[in-house]
Scaffold this active site. Structure first.
Site, PDB file in Angstrom:
ATOM      1  N   SER A  98       0.281  11.284   1.031  1.00  0.00           N
ATOM      2  CA  SER A  98      -0.502  10.613  -0.006  1.00  0.00           C
ATOM      3  C   SER A  98      -1.072  11.619  -1.015  1.00  0.00           C
ATOM      4  O   SER A  98      -0.324  12.253  -1.751  1.00  0.00           O
ATOM      5  CB  SER A  98      -1.589   9.764   0.639  1.00  0.00           C
ATOM      6  N   ASP A 167       4.218  -0.493   0.832  1.00  0.00           N
ATOM      7  CA  ASP A 167       3.011   0.238   0.440  1.00  0.00           C
ATOM      8  C   ASP A 167       2.293  -0.541  -0.665  1.00  0.00           C
ATOM      9  O   ASP A 167       2.681  -0.483  -1.831  1.00  0.00           O
ATOM     10  CB  ASP A 167       3.381   1.638  -0.049  1.00  0.00           C
ATOM     11  N   HIS A 195       1.210   1.993   3.556  1.00  0.00           N
ATOM     12  CA  HIS A 195       0.687   3.307   3.164  1.00  0.00           C
ATOM     13  C   HIS A 195       0.097   3.995   4.397  1.00  0.00           C
ATOM     14  O   HIS A 195      -1.116   4.140   4.558  1.00  0.00           O
ATOM     15  CB  HIS A 195      -0.367   3.178   2.072  1.00  0.00           C
TER      16      HIS A 195
END
Length: 229
Positions: A98, A167, A195
């Site tokens: 991320s 996601d 995610h």
């Protein structure tokens, strides 16, 4: 036979920490084996726990981000990462989840602006990667996501991209990150965990194989012997 360990610099996401990332990557690291060494680096900013992290690990830990919402902090985070990689390297790979992926991409796209003649990593692993900030906008005092169309020179080291079509936190950003890297030596893996770090055994096994193959190719390209099987 190349006996050097594969050194991987690991960068966590926002609202989490290195301890969490170590837990999330436990099976992956086991599959990669003892020939790999992992260096986990925490962010400098204490940060509220990311919701999905809080559900699993609770609120009793200290969680971090590598930057806040200011352009100065993003520029400083990239500078700090470049300095860390120089002082503690060489690293064969950087693995970012991320925000960690966005920070790694920021450095890879702008290593020359940070005084590095070449990228400080031989390859990169992006897991649920999100878009980096536009460096020109940062220097002008604004925080803007970097559009792929503004990338004049893509990242040319081999990359692994592990992302999810489910996601919903950062939809489409992992795919855009893929387009910022050269197709030569690029590997894409799609998982179904949203995610989050992939948790199913098949997904983690495929990620381990992709990393191992990418590192092997990178070392062969650079003139080193292949890794042990």
């Amino acid at each position: 036979m190349d006996s050097r360990p594969v050194r991987v610099l690991c960068l966590h996401g926002v609202g989490t920490n290195s301890e969490v990332l170590e837990a999330q990557t436990a099976r992956l690291r086991y599959l990669l084996g003892d020939h790999y060494e992992f260096d986990f680096v925490d962010g400098a900013y204490p940060w509220p726990a990311y919701p999905s992290i809080a559900k699993v690990f609770g609120h009793d830990h200290t969680y971090y981000s590598y930057c806040d919402d200011s352009p100065q902090s993003v520029l400083q985070a990239a500078t700090d990462l470049a300095d860390y990689a120089t002082e503690n390297g060489p690293f064969d790979a950087v693995m970012g989840f991320s925000l960690g992926a966005a920070l790694a991409m920021t450095l890879l796209l702008n290593h020359d602006r940070l005084g590095l003649s070449t990228p400080p990593f031989g390859c990169a692993i992006f897991i649920c990667g999100i878009l980096p900030c536009d460096w020109t906008a940062l220097e002008q005092g604004q925080v803007e996501l970097l559009a792929p169309t503004r990338v004049s020179c893509p990242v040319r080291i081999p990359t692994v991209h592990c992302w999810s079509a489910e996601d919903l936190d950062y939809p489409g950003q992992s795919q855009a990150l893929v387009s910022m890297c050269t197709p030569n030596g690029r590997v894409e893996l799609v998982h179904h965990a949203g995610h989050a770090f992939p948790t199913d055994s098949v997904g983690v096994d495929q990620l381990a194989q992709a990393i191992h193959t990418t590192v092997r190719r990178m070392r062969t390209r650079d003139g080193a012997s292949a890794l042990p099987n």
